[in-house]
Write a protein that holds these residues in place. Structure first.
Motif, short mmCIF file in Angstrom:
data_model
loop_
_atom_site.label_atom_id
_atom_site.label_comp_id
_atom_site.label_asym_id
_atom_site.label_seq_id
_atom_site.Cartn_x
_atom_site.Cartn_y
_atom_site.Cartn_z
N ASP A 198 28.83 -53.67 27.41
CA ASP A 198 29.80 -54.73 27.65
C ASP A 198 31.23 -54.23 27.74
O ASP A 198 32.15 -55.02 27.94
CB ASP A 198 29.70 -55.80 26.53
N ASP A 199 31.45 -52.92 27.60
CA ASP A 199 32.81 -52.43 27.76
C ASP A 199 33.09 -51.92 29.17
O ASP A 199 34.13 -51.35 29.47
CB ASP A 199 33.13 -51.32 26.75
N GLY A 200 32.09 -52.11 30.08
CA GLY A 200 32.30 -51.79 31.48
C GLY A 200 31.96 -50.36 31.85
O GLY A 200 32.08 -49.97 33.01
N ALA A 201 31.51 -49.53 30.90
CA ALA A 201 31.15 -48.15 31.22
C ALA A 201 29.85 -48.10 32.00
O ALA A 201 28.95 -48.90 31.80
CB ALA A 201 31.03 -47.33 29.94
N ALA A 202 29.77 -47.17 32.94
CA ALA A 202 28.57 -47.06 33.77
C ALA A 202 27.46 -46.35 32.99
O ALA A 202 27.67 -45.69 31.99
CB ALA A 202 28.90 -46.28 35.03
N GLY A 203 26.24 -46.51 33.50
CA GLY A 203 25.10 -45.78 32.95
C GLY A 203 24.60 -46.32 31.64
O GLY A 203 24.27 -45.55 30.73
N ALA A 204 24.51 -47.65 31.50
CA ALA A 204 24.01 -48.22 30.25
C ALA A 204 22.52 -48.01 30.09
O ALA A 204 21.99 -48.19 29.01
CB ALA A 204 24.33 -49.71 30.20
N GLY A 205 21.83 -47.63 31.14
CA GLY A 205 20.41 -47.37 31.02
C GLY A 205 19.59 -48.24 31.92
O GLY A 205 20.08 -49.13 32.61
N GLU A 206 18.28 -47.99 31.90
CA GLU A 206 17.33 -48.74 32.70
C GLU A 206 16.46 -49.60 31.81
O GLU A 206 16.10 -49.19 30.70
CB GLU A 206 16.45 -47.77 33.50
N LEU A 207 16.13 -50.79 32.30
CA LEU A 207 15.19 -51.66 31.62
C LEU A 207 14.03 -51.90 32.58
O LEU A 207 14.21 -52.50 33.64
CB LEU A 207 15.86 -52.99 31.24
N THR A 208 12.85 -51.41 32.18
CA THR A 208 11.70 -51.42 33.09
C THR A 208 10.47 -51.96 32.38
O THR A 208 10.19 -51.62 31.23
CB THR A 208 11.39 -49.99 33.60
N SER A 209 9.72 -52.82 33.07
CA SER A 209 8.40 -53.27 32.63
C SER A 209 7.39 -52.85 33.69
O SER A 209 7.48 -53.25 34.85
CB SER A 209 8.38 -54.79 32.46
N ALA A 210 6.42 -52.02 33.28
CA ALA A 210 5.46 -51.49 34.24
C ALA A 210 4.41 -52.51 34.64
O ALA A 210 3.87 -52.44 35.76
CB ALA A 210 4.79 -50.24 33.67
N ILE A 211 4.07 -53.45 33.75
CA ILE A 211 2.98 -54.39 34.03
C ILE A 211 3.46 -55.85 34.00
O ILE A 211 3.19 -56.62 34.92
CB ILE A 211 1.83 -54.20 33.02
N GLY A 212 4.17 -56.23 32.93
CA GLY A 212 4.49 -57.64 32.74
C GLY A 212 5.88 -58.02 33.20
O GLY A 212 6.44 -57.45 34.15
N ASP A 213 6.44 -59.02 32.51
CA ASP A 213 7.71 -59.61 32.90
C ASP A 213 8.85 -59.08 32.02
O ASP A 213 8.64 -58.55 30.94
CB ASP A 213 7.65 -61.13 32.74
N ALA A 235 23.27 -65.53 27.89
CA ALA A 235 22.29 -64.47 28.14
C ALA A 235 22.85 -63.60 29.25
O ALA A 235 23.05 -64.07 30.38
CB ALA A 235 20.94 -65.06 28.54
N ILE A 236 23.13 -62.32 28.95
CA ILE A 236 23.89 -61.48 29.86
C ILE A 236 23.25 -60.09 29.97
O ILE A 236 22.88 -59.48 28.96
CB ILE A 236 25.35 -61.33 29.38
N VAL A 237 23.11 -59.62 31.20
CA VAL A 237 22.80 -58.23 31.48
C VAL A 237 24.01 -57.66 32.21
O VAL A 237 24.37 -58.13 33.29
CB VAL A 237 21.53 -58.08 32.35
N ALA A 238 24.66 -56.65 31.59
CA ALA A 238 25.93 -56.16 32.14
C ALA A 238 25.91 -54.64 32.28
O ALA A 238 25.56 -53.93 31.33
CB ALA A 238 27.09 -56.57 31.24
N ASP A 239 26.25 -54.17 33.47
CA ASP A 239 26.50 -52.75 33.74
C ASP A 239 25.32 -51.86 33.36
O ASP A 239 25.49 -50.74 32.86
CB ASP A 239 27.75 -52.29 32.98
N ALA A 240 24.10 -52.35 33.60
CA ALA A 240 22.91 -51.52 33.41
C ALA A 240 22.61 -50.77 34.71
O ALA A 240 22.97 -51.20 35.81
CB ALA A 240 21.73 -52.38 33.02
N ALA A 241 21.93 -49.65 34.56
CA ALA A 241 21.60 -48.86 35.74
C ALA A 241 20.62 -49.60 36.64
O ALA A 241 20.79 -49.64 37.86
CB ALA A 241 21.03 -47.50 35.32
N SER A 242 19.60 -50.23 36.03
CA SER A 242 18.61 -50.94 36.84
C SER A 242 17.80 -51.89 35.99
O SER A 242 17.68 -51.73 34.77
CB SER A 242 17.67 -49.95 37.54
N LEU A 243 17.24 -52.91 36.64
CA LEU A 243 16.24 -53.82 36.09
C LEU A 243 15.03 -53.75 36.99
O LEU A 243 15.14 -54.00 38.20
CB LEU A 243 16.77 -55.26 36.04
#
Length: 300
Positions: free
Chosen positions: A59-74, A124-132
């Motif tokens: 939430d401080d605007g820095a890049a590269g917060a990481g990836e959030l991945t689900s291989a099977i579900g939601d 509910a917020i997703v901010a500055d993540a690498a990917s969803l």
């Protein structure tokens, strides 16, 4: 962050407040010169302030917060708030003067108040993540807020007198129901590089505000009487009692900088407001010379 099954981040807040304020009194006088006076009030006041926040990312605007991945579900990031207030304020007063001489006087005052405030922030917020990424599922970011207020203000005043001489009976009653709802509901995907969902991508902000307000007064004066009653109901959603706008927001935001690949994309902000306000006043003065007055006001 890689997971094999569904991934969920959530915060759910629910609170119900029930209050009852009752005031009642009886004043009685019997003498050659009789004077009886009394007052009572029932007050129910409630204030609920909530913050229900769920965030993933930086939430401080820095890049590269990481990836959030689900291989099977939601993937579901959800914030939900529900606040309920049930308040009743009832005031009743009976005054009676019984005189065997030249003068009698009775005074009765009854007041019933119900005052309630609900102020909430639901995000509910997703901010500055690498990917969803939901490889075989869906992605949902949702914020839902519900505020329910049920308020009752009732006042009853009865002033009576009996005797041979001159007499005055005064009865006054007032009731008020004031309710305020202020909310900030945000569902947001912001600054995410890539978003991929095999099924649906949903960003939804939902708000429901419901106010049921009842204000009533009844006054009776007998034996040389004056009866005055007033009932007031005031309801505010997105405003304060001085009619200034509050910082209310119902926002659904999708902002990405890279690729978006989803089976379907839905971004919605939905608001529902229901106000049911009932106001009633009744007065009766019984004497050779009598005066009765009632007033009702409903402001929404």
């Amino acid at each position: 962050r890689d997971v094999e099954r569904s991934r969920g981040l959530g915060d759910v807040y629910k609170r119900q407040v029930e209050t009852l304020g009752i005031g009642g009194a009886v004043a009685f006088a019997s003498s050659i010169t009789a004077v009886a006076f009394g007052g009572s009030s029932g007050v129910a006041t409630n204030e609920v302030y909530t913050e229900t926040h769920v965030e993933y990312g930086d939430d401080d605007g820095a890049a590269g917060a990481g990836e959030l991945t689900s291989a099977i579900g939601d993937i579901e990031i959800k914030s939900e708030n529900k606040s309920t207030i049930i308040a009743e304020g009832i005031g009743a007063q009976l005054s009676h003067a019984n005189s065997t001489g030249a003068m009698r006087f009775s005074l009765a005052i009854g007041v019933g108040l119900g005052r309630n405030t609900v102020e909430s922030s639901t995000q509910a917020i997703v901010a500055d993540a690498a990917s969803l990424t939901a490889v075989l599922g869906s992605i949902t970011v949702s914020a839902s807020n519900t505020a329910d207020i049920s308020s009752l203000g009732v006042a009853v005043a009865i002033a009576t007198g009996m005797g041979k001489g001159e007499g005055v009976s005064l009865a006054g009653g007032g009731s008020e129901s004031t309710n305020i709802v202020s909310r900030n509901v945000i569902a947001e995907i912001n600054g995410v590089s890539d978003i991929r969902a095999y099924a649906a991508l949903t960003v939804a902000a939902t708000d429901e505000a419901s106010i049921a307000a009842e204000s009533g007064v009844g006054v009776l004066s007998g034996g040389g009487g004056v009866a005055i009653g007033a009932a007031l109901a005031r309801n505010y959603v997105g405003y304060d009692p001085d009619l200034n706008k509050t910082n209310d927001k119902i926002h659904a935001i999708l902002d990405y900088s890279g690729d978006l690949d989803a089976g379907s994309v839905t971004v919605t902000a939905d608001e529902k407001i229901l106000i049911d306000s009932d106001v009633g006043a009744a007065s009766m003065a019984v004497a050779y010379e009598a005066f009765g007055l009632t007033a009702t006001v409903s402001a929404n």
